[in-house]
Write a protein that holds these residues in place. Structure first.
Motif, PDB file in Angstrom:
ATOM      1  N   THR A 149      51.003  29.401  31.975  1.00 55.15           N
ATOM      2  CA  THR A 149      50.342  30.571  32.550  1.00 55.15           C
ATOM      3  C   THR A 149      49.618  30.227  33.838  1.00 55.15           C
ATOM      4  O   THR A 149      49.658  30.995  34.813  1.00 55.15           O
ATOM      5  N   SER A 150      48.953  29.070  33.873  1.00 59.70           N
ATOM      6  CA  SER A 150      48.233  28.676  35.088  1.00 59.70           C
ATOM      7  C   SER A 150      49.211  28.385  36.231  1.00 59.70           C
ATOM      8  O   SER A 150      48.958  28.752  37.384  1.00 59.70           O
ATOM      9  N   TRP A 151      50.319  27.720  35.925  1.00 59.34           N
ATOM     10  CA  TRP A 151      51.350  27.480  36.953  1.00 59.34           C
ATOM     11  C   TRP A 151      51.896  28.806  37.484  1.00 59.34           C
ATOM     12  O   TRP A 151      52.032  28.992  38.697  1.00 59.34           O
ATOM     13  N   TRP A 176      39.978  27.460  31.455  1.00 60.40           N
ATOM     14  CA  TRP A 176      40.370  27.068  32.810  1.00 60.40           C
ATOM     15  C   TRP A 176      41.419  28.044  33.362  1.00 60.40           C
ATOM     16  O   TRP A 176      41.318  28.510  34.491  1.00 60.40           O
ATOM     17  N   THR A 177      42.413  28.326  32.536  1.00 55.04           N
ATOM     18  CA  THR A 177      43.502  29.216  32.967  1.00 55.04           C
ATOM     19  C   THR A 177      42.979  30.613  33.270  1.00 55.04           C
ATOM     20  O   THR A 177      43.410  31.250  34.243  1.00 55.04           O
ATOM     21  N   PHE A 179      42.543  25.111  39.999  1.00 49.44           N
ATOM     22  CA  PHE A 179      43.815  24.598  39.492  1.00 49.44           C
ATOM     23  C   PHE A 179      43.883  23.077  39.646  1.00 49.44           C
ATOM     24  O   PHE A 179      44.321  22.358  38.746  1.00 49.44           O
ATOM     25  N   MET A 211      41.772  21.259  37.036  1.00 51.83           N
ATOM     26  CA  MET A 211      42.116  21.406  35.608  1.00 51.83           C
ATOM     27  C   MET A 211      42.546  20.068  35.000  1.00 51.83           C
ATOM     28  O   MET A 211      43.440  19.403  35.541  1.00 51.83           O
ATOM     29  N   ARG A 252      47.207  21.579  32.441  1.00 51.86           N
ATOM     30  CA  ARG A 252      47.655  22.903  32.884  1.00 51.86           C
ATOM     31  C   ARG A 252      48.724  23.428  31.943  1.00 51.86           C
ATOM     32  O   ARG A 252      49.552  22.655  31.454  1.00 51.86           O
ATOM     33  N   VAL A 263      41.532  30.598  36.719  1.00 47.43           N
ATOM     34  CA  VAL A 263      42.584  30.528  37.737  1.00 47.43           C
ATOM     35  C   VAL A 263      43.282  31.873  37.880  1.00 47.43           C
ATOM     36  O   VAL A 263      43.491  32.376  38.998  1.00 47.43           O
ATOM     37  N   VAL A 264      43.638  32.475  36.762  1.00 43.71           N
ATOM     38  CA  VAL A 264      44.320  33.780  36.777  1.00 43.71           C
ATOM     39  C   VAL A 264      43.421  34.836  37.408  1.00 43.71           C
ATOM     40  O   VAL A 264      43.882  35.674  38.193  1.00 43.71           O
TER      41      VAL A 264
END
Length: 335
Positions: free
Chosen positions: A38-40, A9-10, A29, A32, A35, A13-14
């Motif tokens: 890294t995703s934040w 997932w991350t 995001f 997800m 979380r 998003v990244v």
């Protein structure tokens, strides 16, 4: 993929955030199931073009590391909100989070925007007392830029001369600092030294030196650099270059030459360039030319009261009271 976990997932998003697709990044995001940091961070960093959203997400983040703090400070610096950047830095400090060199470079950029000498000295002192490697090229460049723009020229010169290898960026920082603080001739000398060291000036470098010539009223030097830029370095003058030359000619009283230069431009001149010429018309009492320039500004910025005020001032100085009254009436109608 049979199973999606926080890592996959991350990664998505990244990926979206890195290419600036924040709509899809936000969509993923929100979806997800869980979380991670890294995703934040990816979302906060991706939203720095919209600082209100980036700040709101930062406040919601359950955990903040140096990357999140740095993204917010850098974002405020890039968006011309230096006071907010300083507030975030001080908040970070109060939570015993130690800045890295990238945050300090952003903070120095903020300080250069503000132009505060006291703040520059504080940041410089803070950096010297930290464990950050001050010998890194990007750190030295930021230090020179900050001190030069804030008026601590002795410190800027010392750092500049101690550089093992000076580049175009460090030269431009010094030239701009000298220019801002009334040392135009010294700025010209430094630009010539840069050329003697066989560094190739780019568009930005010529903007800096032309602005320096404009501030110092150095018409001969400015004209020389403008022609050199075109003929020797094959750089097509940008609207900024033309604006500098118009301002230079206008300040020195060469209003007809400034007007001819504006009309010779292959692209539409900035309103600021026309405004500089109109201001000079007021200074030198050029009523006829002032009328022509003002009409152009009325077309470009019909709701800008400044152009009407300048033209009415030109009429007042020439005791053309009927024209003065007409312009004032037009201003009240349109603005």
């Amino acid at each position: 993929m049979t199973e999606r976990n926080v890592v996959s997932w991350t990664a998505i998003v990244v990926g979206y955030a890195n290419v600036g697709d924040m709509d899809n990044a936000t969509r993923m995001f929100v979806q997800m199931p869980e979380r991670n940091l890294t995703s934040w961070n990816a979302m906060i960093g991706g939203l720095v073009g919209d600082m209100a959203s980036a700040r709101a997400l930062f406040e919601k983040s359950p955990e903040r590391d140096i990357i999140a703090w740095g993204a917010l400070i850098s974002g405020y610096a890039q968006n011309g909100q230096p006071n907010e950047a300083v507030k975030i830095f001080l908040e970070m400090e109060s939570m015993n989070v130690k800045p890295d060199e990238y945050i300090m470079v952003s903070l120095m950029s903020v300080c250069a925007q503000v132009g505060s000498l006291d703040f520059a000295k504080w940041v410089d002192c803070y950096l010297c007392q930290s464990s950050i490697d001050k010998g890194q090229t990007h750190v030295i460049a930021a230090l020179i830029d900050m001190n030069a723009k804030c008026g601590n020229m002795d410190r800027a010169k010392k750092l500049f001369e101690e550089m093992p290898k000076r580049d175009l960026i460090s030269y431009c920082s010094m030239i701009q600092g000298l220019s801002i603080h009334g040392c135009a001739e010294e700025a010209v000398g430094l630009f010539n030294r840069m050329l003697n060291e066989r560094l190739i000036p780019d568009e930005a470098a010529f903007t800096v030196i032309l602005a320096a010539c404009s501030r110092g009223g150095l018409v001969k030097e400015g004209s020389h650099y403008f022609e050199t830029m075109k003929n020797k370095y094959s750089i097509v003058p940008s609207p900024d270059h033309y604006a500098c030359m118009v301002d230079l000619l206008s300040r020195s009283g060469q209003l007809k030459a400034a007007f001819e230069l504006l009309n010779s431009m292959p692209v539409e001149p900035h309103a600021s360039a026309w405004g500089a010429l109109l201001g000079a018309c007021k200074l030198y009492g050029e009523v006829e030319l002032g009328e022509v320039v003002a009409r152009r500004l009325f077309e470009l910025e019909p709701k800008n009261s400044g152009s009407y005020v300048l033209l009415s001032s030109i009429y007042a100085a020439a005791e053309q009271w009927q024209d003065f009254a007409i312009v004032r009436d037009k201003m009240r109608e349109r603005v």
